[in-house]
Structures are given as C-alpha cells and as structure tokens.
Design an enzyme around this catalytic site. Structure first.
Site, mmCIF file in Angstrom:
data_model
loop_
_atom_site.group_PDB
_atom_site.id
_atom_site.type_symbol
_atom_site.label_atom_id
_atom_site.label_comp_id
_atom_site.label_asym_id
_atom_site.label_seq_id
_atom_site.Cartn_x
_atom_site.Cartn_y
_atom_site.Cartn_z
ATOM 1 N N HIS A 1 -51.000 -38.845 31.581
ATOM 2 C CA HIS A 1 -50.103 -39.367 30.547
ATOM 3 C C HIS A 1 -49.381 -40.607 31.079
ATOM 4 O O HIS A 1 -49.325 -41.649 30.422
ATOM 5 C CB HIS A 1 -49.056 -38.317 30.143
ATOM 6 C CG HIS A 1 -49.554 -37.242 29.234
ATOM 7 N ND1 HIS A 1 -50.475 -36.311 29.616
ATOM 8 C CD2 HIS A 1 -49.241 -36.943 27.940
ATOM 9 C CE1 HIS A 1 -50.710 -35.479 28.608
ATOM 10 N NE2 HIS A 1 -49.980 -35.841 27.579
ATOM 11 N N GLU B 1 -34.296 -15.160 -5.612
ATOM 12 C CA GLU B 1 -35.308 -16.027 -6.212
ATOM 13 C C GLU B 1 -34.708 -16.807 -7.390
ATOM 14 O O GLU B 1 -34.878 -18.015 -7.502
ATOM 15 C CB GLU B 1 -36.468 -15.146 -6.695
ATOM 16 C CG GLU B 1 -37.622 -15.897 -7.307
ATOM 17 C CD GLU B 1 -38.644 -14.951 -7.933
ATOM 18 O OE1 GLU B 1 -38.320 -13.758 -8.148
ATOM 19 O OE2 GLU B 1 -39.763 -15.403 -8.221
ATOM 20 N N HIS B 2 -34.004 -16.097 -8.278
ATOM 21 C CA HIS B 2 -33.391 -16.715 -9.466
ATOM 22 C C HIS B 2 -31.899 -16.417 -9.481
ATOM 23 O O HIS B 2 -31.500 -15.288 -9.230
ATOM 24 C CB HIS B 2 -33.984 -16.128 -10.752
ATOM 25 C CG HIS B 2 -35.470 -16.248 -10.853
ATOM 26 N ND1 HIS B 2 -36.310 -15.157 -10.770
ATOM 27 C CD2 HIS B 2 -36.276 -17.326 -11.027
ATOM 28 C CE1 HIS B 2 -37.571 -15.559 -10.895
ATOM 29 N NE2 HIS B 2 -37.586 -16.864 -11.046
ATOM 30 N N ASP C 1 -39.368 -20.209 -16.294
ATOM 31 C CA ASP C 1 -40.675 -19.609 -16.015
ATOM 32 C C ASP C 1 -41.800 -20.365 -16.690
ATOM 33 O O ASP C 1 -42.957 -20.280 -16.269
ATOM 34 C CB ASP C 1 -40.719 -18.155 -16.520
ATOM 35 C CG ASP C 1 -39.992 -17.211 -15.591
ATOM 36 O OD1 ASP C 1 -39.817 -17.559 -14.411
ATOM 37 O OD2 ASP C 1 -39.582 -16.128 -16.051
ATOM 38 N N HIS D 1 -40.831 -7.109 -15.027
ATOM 39 C CA HIS D 1 -41.997 -7.534 -14.245
ATOM 40 C C HIS D 1 -42.655 -6.373 -13.515
ATOM 41 O O HIS D 1 -43.867 -6.230 -13.506
ATOM 42 C CB HIS D 1 -41.597 -8.592 -13.205
ATOM 43 C CG HIS D 1 -41.680 -9.994 -13.711
ATOM 44 N ND1 HIS D 1 -42.844 -10.555 -14.140
ATOM 45 C CD2 HIS D 1 -40.726 -10.949 -13.856
ATOM 46 C CE1 HIS D 1 -42.614 -11.808 -14.536
ATOM 47 N NE2 HIS D 1 -41.332 -12.064 -14.377
ATOM 48 N N GLN E 1 -36.216 -9.895 -15.606
ATOM 49 C CA GLN E 1 -36.845 -9.653 -14.298
ATOM 50 C C GLN E 1 -37.284 -8.202 -14.176
ATOM 51 O O GLN E 1 -38.340 -7.903 -13.621
ATOM 52 C CB GLN E 1 -35.889 -9.999 -13.149
ATOM 53 C CG GLN E 1 -35.522 -11.454 -13.083
ATOM 54 C CD GLN E 1 -36.732 -12.371 -13.120
ATOM 55 O OE1 GLN E 1 -37.615 -12.247 -12.297
ATOM 56 N NE2 GLN E 1 -36.780 -13.267 -14.096
#
Lengths: 432, 432
Positions: B420, B327-328, B361, B262, B259
């Site tokens: 209505h 996230e992971h 991934d 990235h 990670q």
C-alpha cells in the site's frame, strides 16, 4: 505466475466466466457455532461474555477491565509518533468533510391535491462498531466506521475490539480518540456482536453494528440482522486495474500487490491493451514480491487469484470490468473519464495515473468499506445513511382527503380490507 | 378487551416495558427447511422449482405455464372495474411522483487539496419482486415494490407470485401491467426466492429481491442476503394513534382496526389524554368489530395485542411512542406538528384528524413497505435507493497526490501494509 488471458483466445469466454464465478470466500460453516454463542450470551449475559473472552482471547475481563478507559486512549494518542498523529488527523478531517456531504436532505412539500408529503431523516441512537484485533487491527477502519456514525448524529458510538492476551493496539485507541468513539469494550468475536445486539447488564444494546471481522463475526452479524441494522457482509478485497502501456509498470505492479498483500484470498486483475506492458508488469510484480515484508500473503494471492488480461482496446475491457463489479477499480490512462462513463458496477473508482487505490484507503475522504465479491452490482460503500433512517409523513386536510380518499376506499375494498376502507370513508361521509 | 394502562398506574413502567418487549413475531424455525429448498433449487434448477411448485402450490408449471403472458396481464387490466382502474392508476401516478423525488444526486467536486472526489448512483440491472398469492394478494404491494424499481432505472423488473391451484389474481396482474413489470413467474415460496437469487435455466438471476411474504419467504430472503440485496425482513403490521378527546371516536376506532384486521399478530395502540374518549373509542371498537367482515382476525389482534394508554398530556406520550418505534403513527390533534417534532423513531407519520393511515397504504405516494417490530429505530421504508447503488470515485494529479499522499504512506506503514505504502511512495518519488 498469475493467470494470463487474452480476449483473442478461442476459450476466452469460458475462462473469463470461470474467473467471474470463482468463489474466493471461505465456505466454512460456522453458523451452528455462532448460533450457540449468541444463545449463550442472550441467556447468560456478561457471565457468558467473560467466559467466551477467556476461552477465545485468553484474558480475564475482571482482571484486564471490561472497558478501555478514556485515559488509556488519551495516553495512546499522546504517545503516538508525531508524523502518524498528523496523518491520522488529516485522514479524520478529510473523511469527516466527505461524509458531511452525505447527510440527506429532508423533504416537505404540498402537492397538487393539497396533500402535505415529506420525509425526515434521524440518526440511530446507538451505533456499535466492530474493530478486529491482532493482525488486522487497522486504525483506518476505526476512522472509516466511527466518523460516519458521528456525522450521522448517533448519540453514542460504541466500539468493541478483541484484545488477545489483554493487549490493546495503541494505534487503534488513538484513532478511536480522534474519531470521538464514546466507549470501547475489550471484547470480540460472535460474543461481542451478540452483546451489542441484545445487550447485557453491562453493555446497553445498540441499533446498528458495522465493521469488519472474521467468519464468526460476519456470521454473527448475519444472524442478528433484523434485531439491529448491519453493514453488508464483506468478503476478500479485490482490485481491477485498467491500464494502457504508457504507465510505469513498477507503479501498476505495486497497485496490484496492494490488494494481494491483504489476504491469500484477495484478488488483483490487470486489463491492458499492450502485451509488452503486460509482461513488464508481471516482471515487476515478481521483483516486488521478492522485497515485500508481506510477500508470503501477496505471493499466494497473486498465484491463486491474480490475472493479467490482454484486450485489443481498453474500451473492450469495460463490459468485462462491469461483470467483475470489483470493490476497487483503477483507470490508468490518458482519458480515464471516457472509460469511467462506461462503468456501472464498482465499489470505488480511481481515475488517472496518479491515483493509486491506497490513497483512498486512508486519506482521500470516501469510505474504504466497500462491497466485495461482485456485490457492487447491488450495494454501496458504508455511508452516513447506514447510521440514519427515514420517517415519511403525510398530512391531509378535508379537501385533500376528499380528492384522494375515494381511490383508497376502492382499493381497500378490492383487497378485502374493510376497516381500511372504513377509516377513510367515515371521514369522507362526515365531509359531505 | 384490549390492555388498558395509565401512566399514573404504580406499575406502569413495568407494564409498558412488557408491551414494548412483547415478541409478536412467529419464532417458528423454518431455517433448516428453507436451507434444504435453496440447496435443492441450486442443484436441480427448474426441475426442483417445478417439483416444489407441484408440492406446495398444487399445480404443474408445464401445464399452467411458467410465466404469465403479457396478454393475460392486458386482459386483466381491460377486465378491471373502471373505478378500480382509475384508483390503481391514480395510485401509480402518485407513487411514481413521490419516488422520483428520491433519486439521489451524484456528487463531483474538487477539494482544497485539488483532489477530485465524487459519487455516482446507478440502478441495479435486474430487480426481483415477490408478491404473495392467496389471502394477502395485494395489488398495492405490486405498485409499492415495482414502481420504485422502475423509477430507479432497473433494466428489468421480474415478479414472482405463487398461483395456488394455478389461479392468478387478476387485480395483481392489472397492477403489474400498470407498474410496468417486465416478466411474471407463477412461482412462490422459498423456491421462488432461490430461483431469483441463483438463477435457473429458465430464470435469470436478479440483483435485488424485495417484497412481502410468509415465514418461509422471509427466511429465504435472509439466507440469500449477500448473494443479492434484500429489503428489511418484515414482521406483523402495527399502528400507534396519539389522539386528544376532540376526535370522533368512531374514526379513531376504525384507524385502530385497520391494522388489527391484517393479522392476529398485528398491533394497535391508542394514547390519549382523555379518559372518557378512551372509553368511547373502546366502545366503538367493539361495535365495529361486530360489523367487520374481517372481524375474526381483528378481534383476535385487538384482544391479544391492542392497548389503550391514558396519559396526562399528549406530550407525555411521545417518549413512549419513540420506544415503540412503530411502523405507523397517527397524530390526531390540533397541533400535530408540535408532537411530530418530538418523534425520532417511526416508519411513517400521519398528521392531523383527516389523515387516516389507510390513505398512505394506497394513494398518498410514500411507500407502504415500512419497518415493523421496532426496526424504525434503525431502518427505513422501501425506497428508490434500494434498487440503486453508489460508486465513489477519486482523481488526483501529481500536485494533489503530493499533498495527501505522504499521510497515506505513513498510515500504510503503521498498519504493516508495505505494498500500500509503495503504490503511493513510488509516485511521490518520481515527482521529486
């Protein structure tokens, strides 16, 4: 009074395009005002919330109380007209039943390569629901927002509702009690949305905010989207009715007006294959407008946005109906299923002569929070999954990783991500 | 180099709070710039798109061509390294298989009151996917966005991707060809998002826009949300690894760096119950950083945002892991299922010692577009349903309306909506 079109008109295509593209939503740019309010609440917390409530709602939270007590909700429920209580409770049961069927199944399987793969659903911890005060204080909105959150399994459902002048709406409190709302704050506007999203000393932050509101509330939800989840931004209500000449024009006129009475920006459109019936409906609309307590709003809506469109055959209406992608669609004819099979874009569909849209607003079960302004092309009504989220998962053993790992290494290297490749390759190397 | 914490530290609670609340996302306010670009594209259409592409991407669309041709995509696929082609095709098959299981079931039943109730799912007509050019041009992103749209049944999948200097990335084109993307435009940035959302003379408007992008792209998606559907706004990538001392520290170090490489704003956090193992992982991270081609980015990320947290027992880590809502999440221990059962908030979970995150991934099947920045508290990875929408429906006959209609009338009257009430009451009256 309303627009009259026929597909046989030479200029029909252009006129219908104009109807589809007419922008009924207010373009008032409140984004700077809302941004300032959010900033204020983030920096000054409860002090800002109290100050803004005094300014916009005209009451002092320290005096009226920040929260509505459980005792107030119980008293509101006890004080309810018995018929109304039965109606609210029937609605709650039916809404709960329908939404329980929306809870998604988890997945957990092993594939051909021996990889265990799955997905598990969990509820959010805290759901915030916004309920307008004043004119549009609807107990049905409380049920339609709070019950899905409860069915999802949210730990707490937190309601905010403005109480102009400090006055609460007992029907709203009774509905909150029936729906099992956990706490109710007497706050509204962008300041309430900001308090829910970011939290203050008194108000813990929530994970999702849903519910209707004015332009400030809608813009505040847009601005906090990503900090919390939100439901789709809602615009004016709308109904499309596709009806043959065998319907009672009085019923169809009432159906058209049931949306028109919501707001001057609401829209009601009738498609029919019977010119005489079209005239009869128009006459009945005029007649009923003279009798309605909501006549002023409904008349304005019907004049500004209403339309009656004559088609050769009802089937011919269906591609046009799809382009409108309406919030509500009634199919009032002998074989509504045949027409329904041609519908791709609509929020909710009401089949047959005995299914007025209003029954769906209250007691049928499906949610009445639906996409407006052609958003049914890409979005759905409020659901239990708006208060849940999915966690995918994977489990490889050495053999399974041996089968799919080399492809991951190749792709990671091609993407220029060597640590990605190494994290897989090191495990493959050890295996050999 | 990275932060080191232990739950036995006196100041642990405060230090962990700081870690949870650290804002890694760029606060650069590009909203005014983006609003100007969107306005420009809405008013000047293709002329604006061409002008902005010349300005930001440095090429003339009239010269390079607006679209990438099918022949170019076929040539890119044919020219691919055979191993890479096998890897991409394996990934595509596995991603398709997993996502086919996400297509939701329709509902259609008759309840105790005799009301027919249901919900029907349909695909959007046109799905737009944004694929970044330059550094982050990932073929895996093409597969992860285009395949769910195809599985959903979208009529057309339209890709936009900037081609700086006119250069296309052949891997991205090959992936688009494998995924079945229907058209590809050589445009990017906020101008591409605006063109997809509102349409131009050349580019027809889409219904949904998904895919990763820089701050301008993310803000443009936010600003067109409501005109079209979008996937969740994404922030920097992150991984949390929960590992006992029985793992190979070399593997776990690689997982953390997968990670970190990235982006400098990415985050990697290790929880372990073994102090010696923590030291070994830290040493391996240093060693691998010295060898990685992505060392500069990964080192910055590890120094700024990395953390190793010592806990007494791995179970103790789980409430902390939930607060991070990463996230992971890797669970590298003997009984990962026991820990997984304690997880409520995470984008995707990787169980056991042989399931590095990177396998997810690329080739495992579940989507790699996942909620970041603690958004797993309320949102989910990209799915087939992001390209579909639900239409609920109702059908009453006279008897069924007789059972539930009176409650709708009572509620409509209580809410001050007489039309209505009338739309239901008129049908009830005729019945009597």
């Amino acid at each position: 009074m309303a627009l009259r079109l026929s597909t046989s008109d030479a200029a029909f295509a252009d006129a219908f395009d104009a109807l589809v593209n007419a922008r009924r939503e207010a373009d008032a740019d409140v984004s700077a005002d809302v941004a300032a309010i959010i900033k204020d609440v983030r920096s000054d917390g409860d002090e800002a919330v109290a100050r803004l409530t005094q300014k916009f709602d005209g009451h002092d939270l320290e005096f009226t109380g920040w929260k509505v007590s459980v005792a107030e909700c119980e008293a509101a429920l006890d004080g309810l007209d018995p018929n109304l209580r039965i109606a609210l409770e029937l609605a709650a049961i039916r809404i709960r039943d329908y939404h329980e069927g929306q809870v998604p199944d988890n997945r957990d399987y092993r594939d051909d390569a021996g990889v265990r793969i799955g997905a598990r659903w969990n509820a959010v911890e805290r759901a915030g629901i916004y309920i307008p005060g004043g004119r549009a204080a609807y107990p049905s909105s409380v049920l339609m927002n709070a019950i899905p959150a409860k069915v999802a399994g949210a730990d707490r459902v937190i309601m905010v509702t403005p109480t102009p002048g400090g006055e609460v709406n007992p029907l709203v409190l009774a509905a909150a009690q029936i729906a099992g709302v956990d706490e109710i704050w007497r706050i509204g506007g962008a300041q309430a949305v900001a308090a829910l999203a970011f939290g203050t000393e008194k108000i813990a932050p929530v994970d999702v905010i849903t519910g209707p509101g004015n332009a400030w509330v809608a813009e505040a939800k847009r601005q906090v989207y990503g900090v919390v989840g939100i439901d789709m931004v809602a615009g004016p209500s709308e109904i499309v009715v596709v009806a043959d000449g065998q319907n009672d024009p009085d019923w169809i006129a009432a159906d058209l007006l049931s949306q028109a009475e919501h707001d001057p920006t609401s829209q009601s459109i009738l498609f029919t294959d019977d010119a005489a019936f079209a005239d009869q409906v128009a006459t009945q609309v005029e007649k009923q407008l003279g009798e309605l307590a909501t006549s002023k709003t409904a008349t304005q809506s019907w004049i500004d946005n209403g339309a009656i469109i004559l088609v050769d055959r009802l089937e011919q209406a269906m591609p046009l109906v799809d382009r409108l992608a309406a919030e509500h669609l009634e199919l009032a004819c002998d074989d509504p299923q045949a027409l329904f099979n041609k519908v791709r874009h609509a929020g909710s569909v009401f089949l047959g002569r005995h299914t007025p849209e209003a029954v769906g607003d209250y007691v049928a079960g499906p949610n009445h929070v639906l996409p407006t302004g052609r958003r049914a092309r890409f979005s759905s009504g409020l659901s239990v999954t708006d208060f849940m989220k999915r966690t995918s998962f994977l489990e490889c053993d050495e053999t399974a990783l041996g089968k799919i790992g080399p492809a991951a290494v190749a792709l990671a290297e091609a993407e220029g991500l060597p640590a990605h490749a190494a994290s897989v390759q090191k495990r493959l190397d050890t295996r050999r």
